[in-house]
Structure formats: C-alpha cells, structure tokens
Write a protein that holds these residues in place. Structure first.
Motif, PDB file in Angstrom:
ATOM      1  N   ASP A   1       0.740  -1.473   0.091  1.00  0.00           N
ATOM      2  CA  ASP A   1       0.026   0.012   0.141  1.00  0.00           C
ATOM      3  C   ASP A   1       1.054   1.373   0.036  1.00  0.00           C
ATOM      4  N   ILE A   2       0.955   1.774  -1.225  1.00  0.00           N
ATOM      5  CA  ILE A   2       1.856   3.106  -1.370  1.00  0.00           C
ATOM      6  C   ILE A   2       1.680   4.091  -0.431  1.00  0.00           C
ATOM      7  N   ALA A   3       0.314   4.055   0.079  1.00  0.00           N
ATOM      8  CA  ALA A   3      -0.200   5.405   1.085  1.00  0.00           C
ATOM      9  C   ALA A   3       0.392   5.152   2.252  1.00  0.00           C
ATOM     10  N   ASN A   4       1.231   4.242   2.553  1.00  0.00           N
ATOM     11  CA  ASN A   4       1.767   3.992   3.849  1.00  0.00           C
ATOM     12  C   ASN A   4       3.103   4.974   3.796  1.00  0.00           C
ATOM     13  N   TYR A   5       3.596   5.219   2.687  1.00  0.00           N
ATOM     14  CA  TYR A   5       4.634   5.875   2.379  1.00  0.00           C
ATOM     15  C   TYR A   5       4.564   7.305   2.178  1.00  0.00           C
ATOM     16  N   ILE A   6       3.396   7.811   2.296  1.00  0.00           N
ATOM     17  CA  ILE A   6       3.118   9.421   1.865  1.00  0.00           C
ATOM     18  C   ILE A   6       2.862  10.166   3.227  1.00  0.00           C
ATOM     19  N   LYS A   7       3.568  11.066   3.422  1.00  0.00           N
ATOM     20  CA  LYS A   7       3.528  12.015   4.512  1.00  0.00           C
ATOM     21  C   LYS A   7       2.599  13.238   4.021  1.00  0.00           C
ATOM     22  N   LYS A   8       1.664  13.409   4.767  1.00  0.00           N
ATOM     23  CA  LYS A   8       0.845  14.660   4.622  1.00  0.00           C
ATOM     24  C   LYS A   8       1.407  15.741   4.983  1.00  0.00           C
ATOM     25  N   GLY A   9       1.265  17.047   4.299  1.00  0.00           N
ATOM     26  CA  GLY A   9       1.798  18.112   4.487  1.00  0.00           C
ATOM     27  C   GLY A   9       0.761  19.148   5.254  1.00  0.00           C
ATOM     28  N   LYS A  10       1.120  20.333   5.537  1.00  0.00           N
ATOM     29  CA  LYS A  10       0.300  21.193   6.359  1.00  0.00           C
ATOM     30  C   LYS A  10      -0.769  21.558   5.488  1.00  0.00           C
ATOM     31  N   LEU A  11      -0.792  21.585   4.043  1.00  0.00           N
ATOM     32  CA  LEU A  11      -1.985  22.090   3.093  1.00  0.00           C
ATOM     33  C   LEU A  11      -2.896  20.950   3.376  1.00  0.00           C
ATOM     34  N   TRP A  12      -2.145  19.580   3.255  1.00  0.00           N
ATOM     35  CA  TRP A  12      -3.231  18.605   3.320  1.00  0.00           C
ATOM     36  C   TRP A  12      -3.942  18.305   4.806  1.00  0.00           C
ATOM     37  N   GLU A  13      -3.285  18.718   5.678  1.00  0.00           N
ATOM     38  CA  GLU A  13      -3.978  18.673   7.024  1.00  0.00           C
ATOM     39  C   GLU A  13      -5.039  19.667   7.047  1.00  0.00           C
ATOM     40  N   ALA A  14      -4.932  20.846   6.505  1.00  0.00           N
ATOM     41  CA  ALA A  14      -5.931  22.009   6.503  1.00  0.00           C
ATOM     42  C   ALA A  14      -7.143  21.773   5.568  1.00  0.00           C
ATOM     43  N   PHE A  15      -6.810  20.762   4.588  1.00  0.00           N
ATOM     44  CA  PHE A  15      -7.930  20.686   3.574  1.00  0.00           C
ATOM     45  C   PHE A  15      -8.899  19.533   3.959  1.00  0.00           C
ATOM     46  N   GLU A  16      -8.156  18.584   4.881  1.00  0.00           N
ATOM     47  CA  GLU A  16      -8.984  17.440   5.221  1.00  0.00           C
ATOM     48  C   GLU A  16      -9.668  17.575   6.579  1.00  0.00           C
ATOM     49  N   SER A  17      -9.300  18.657   7.212  1.00  0.00           N
ATOM     50  CA  SER A  17      -9.634  18.890   8.540  1.00  0.00           C
ATOM     51  C   SER A  17     -11.385  18.874   8.623  1.00  0.00           C
ATOM     52  N   GLU A  18     -11.915  18.484   9.577  1.00  0.00           N
ATOM     53  CA  GLU A  18     -13.513  18.704   9.693  1.00  0.00           C
ATOM     54  C   GLU A  18     -13.906  19.959  10.186  1.00  0.00           C
TER      55      GLU A  18
ATOM     56  N   TYR B   1      -3.737  17.166  -6.386  1.00  0.00           N
ATOM     57  CA  TYR B   1      -3.606  15.748  -6.830  1.00  0.00           C
ATOM     58  C   TYR B   1      -2.402  15.039  -6.579  1.00  0.00           C
ATOM     59  N   VAL B   2      -2.664  13.807  -5.651  1.00  0.00           N
ATOM     60  CA  VAL B   2      -1.549  12.923  -5.449  1.00  0.00           C
ATOM     61  C   VAL B   2      -1.188  11.804  -6.463  1.00  0.00           C
ATOM     62  N   TYR B   3      -0.258  12.056  -7.271  1.00  0.00           N
ATOM     63  CA  TYR B   3       0.214  11.243  -8.183  1.00  0.00           C
ATOM     64  C   TYR B   3       0.404   9.675  -7.910  1.00  0.00           C
ATOM     65  N   GLU B   4       0.921   9.438  -6.860  1.00  0.00           N
ATOM     66  CA  GLU B   4       1.260   8.185  -6.331  1.00  0.00           C
ATOM     67  C   GLU B   4       0.069   7.262  -6.183  1.00  0.00           C
ATOM     68  N   THR B   5      -1.013   8.005  -5.739  1.00  0.00           N
ATOM     69  CA  THR B   5      -2.208   7.186  -5.339  1.00  0.00           C
ATOM     70  C   THR B   5      -3.361   7.405  -6.270  1.00  0.00           C
ATOM     71  N   GLY B   6      -3.096   8.409  -7.115  1.00  0.00           N
ATOM     72  CA  GLY B   6      -4.296   8.844  -8.127  1.00  0.00           C
ATOM     73  C   GLY B   6      -5.415   9.705  -7.254  1.00  0.00           C
ATOM     74  N   GLN B   7      -5.289  10.095  -6.237  1.00  0.00           N
ATOM     75  CA  GLN B   7      -6.247  10.662  -5.149  1.00  0.00           C
ATOM     76  C   GLN B   7      -6.039  12.199  -5.597  1.00  0.00           C
ATOM     77  N   THR B   8      -7.241  12.853  -5.471  1.00  0.00           N
ATOM     78  CA  THR B   8      -7.411  14.274  -5.534  1.00  0.00           C
ATOM     79  C   THR B   8      -7.948  14.642  -4.180  1.00  0.00           C
ATOM     80  N   VAL B   9      -7.080  15.678  -3.497  1.00  0.00           N
ATOM     81  CA  VAL B   9      -7.307  15.965  -2.256  1.00  0.00           C
ATOM     82  C   VAL B   9      -7.984  17.458  -2.338  1.00  0.00           C
ATOM     83  N   ARG B  10      -9.350  17.489  -1.585  1.00  0.00           N
ATOM     84  CA  ARG B  10     -10.072  18.745  -1.830  1.00  0.00           C
ATOM     85  C   ARG B  10     -10.266  19.306  -0.367  1.00  0.00           C
TER      86      ARG B  10
END
Length: 281
Positions: free
Chosen positions: A90-107, A138-147
């Motif tokens: 699972d390549i997601a195990n090797y992806i470290k989220k940055g500060k923008l990702w933290e802000a974007f996914e915050s509830e 866009y996260v190229y390694e997982t094909g995921q778009t983070v909004r």
C-alpha cells in the motif's frame, strides 16, 4: 465571523478590516511589516478570536512547496520491500501529509499560517498558486485528488527579504502592519503588563522612540524588544527616575542589550554620546 482583536492582541482598525476582508473574499491575507510587529502572533489570535484550530507552516530557505502538500518516502518503501514488510503493498503508507493537506482534510474550518514565505526561493509562491486558488491538489502516487472540506483562513507573513511574484500577489489581500504610534504602543504595553505604572511607561517610551529615531541604525528596536526591555526594567526594579533623569549625553539606555541587537548600533550610540560630551565641554 468578525475579527476585532483580542484581550491579548491590539489590532488597529485597518488591520481588523484587512482580516475581515480576506475572510469575506476567501483570499489569503498577505501580511508584511517590520520584524517584531506581531505578524505571526496575528494568525494565532485570529484563530483564537474566531474559535478555529491553527495549523502553522514555518518556511525555511530549504522548504519546497511540495512539502506543504505531501512527501513520498521512496527510500523507506525500498528498504521495507527488501525486508519483506507487507506495508509495501500500500503506497499510501509512505506518503507523509503536509500542512495544506492537514488543513484541507480538517473536519472544521482552520486558520492556516504560512510563516515567512519570503525565506523560500522565488519559485515557492508560484508553486502554490493552483492549490491556494482551487483548494485542491492531485496525489500522483495514489491517483487521489485532495479537496478542501472547508476553505481555510490563510494568513501569509513576509519580512520583505525578497520580492514576491506578481501572479501570487494578485491572489492575495495585502496589508502592511505599520509600526505602532505612541498611543497604540502604550495599549500594547498595557496588554502585556496590566496595571504597570503609567509614569514608567511614559519614560520608557520616550527612550524607546528616541532610540528608534537615531539615524543610521542597522536594526531599529521593535515592539517585541520593547516588551523584553520593560520586563527587564520591572524584574530589576529599576526606578523610573533613572530613565527620567538620565544624562542626555549618555545615549545608551540601561539594559540596552534588549533593544539593540548588533555591535554596529551599539557603537553608533556610543559615538553619539562621545560627540555630545565633547559638545557640552
């Protein structure tokens, strides 16, 4: 959601307007001003006043924009594959989220501070244009778009060490924090030292602004240095009459190390004092 300052932060009307305009326009607020004028503290107090979580991204000279989105640790994945670790599937195990990702996914909506953006290279601001505009990446390694679930309140600080690109400036609401006048500075002092003797404050401000007005200073003392100096004056119980009755030919104030930060400025004041003594002979 209106920002009017807090009991710990004196915000001038034009600064309050700038914060509220940026929130309304949903644009990043770019704050410039002398070091020590409270730019970083502003983000903390905006988050506190609006009851929002604060996410801080401190920028260094080596910081890259990609680090604010995410980082892919290919080295760790290679090592784990050699050791037969099942996590490699699972390549997601090797992806470290940055500060923008933290802000974007915050509830909840958050305040995102991008602190001292001018420390990074000139391409850094442009590399964030799309993400700050569209609030997605866009996260190229997982094909995921983070909004972004909620558009964060973005506050960006700069000490004007280098010019920022025009394309980046167009997307920001800009505010320059002017150095506080004497009345505002007295209010700031009262916030930090409630009930402080008014006469001591008056005498200390006289010395402080006199030092700031000396021509040729490499670094003028700022608000934070005044607060440090007053803290020392109070802790050492220096009588206010020492400031009031100081010898005018002695240009260097007591405990000057809190106000002056380099030897050139100390030598400048010493030369001025020497010249004043010669003139008075």
């Amino acid at each position: 959601m209106q920002f009017t300052g807090t009991e710990r932060y004196v915000a001038t009307p034009d600064l309050q307007m700038a914060v509220n305009a940026a929130v309304t326009l949903e644009r990043p607020l770019l704050v410039k001003g002398e070091p020590g004028t409270g730019k970083t503290l502003l983000a903390e107090e905006v988050a506190r006043a609006l009851d929002l979580p604060l996410i801080t991204w401190h920028i260094k000279s080596t910081t890259k924009a990609q680090q604010g989105l995410y980082e892919y640790d290919a080295v760790s994945r290679l090592r784990d594959s050699q050791l037969g670790d099942p996590r490699v599937h699972d390549i997601a195990n090797y992806i470290k989220k940055g500060k923008l990702w933290e802000a974007f996914e915050s509830e909840r909506r958050v305040v995102l501070l991008i602190d001292e953006i001018d420390k990074a290279d000139i391409e850094f601001p442009n590399d964030l244009l799309l993400e700050l505009d569209r609030m997605e990446f866009y996260v190229y390694e997982t094909g995921q778009t983070v909004r972004a679930r909620h558009r964060p309140v973005v506050i960006i600080t700069s000490n004007n060490e280098k010019e920022l690109p025009d394309a980046f400036l167009r997307r920001c609401f800009f505010h320059y924090i002017r150095f506080p006048d004497r009345e505002t500075m007295a209010r700031i002092v009262e916030v930090h030292f409630p009930g402080i003797q008014r006469q001591l404050v008056e005498e200390a401000l006289d010395v402080f602004f006199e030092v700031r007005e000396v021509p040729g200073l490499k670094k003028k003392p700022s608000t934070s240095e005044l607060i440090d100096w007053l803290k020392l004056l109070l802790s050492d119980q220096i009588p206010e009459d020492i400031l009031r009755n100081r010898d005018p030919v002695k240009a260097i104030p007591p405990l000057y190390g809190a106000l002056l930060k380099n030897e050139q400025d100390v030598h400048l004041l010493e030369r001025l004092a020497f010249m004043a003594r010669r003139a008075n002979r």
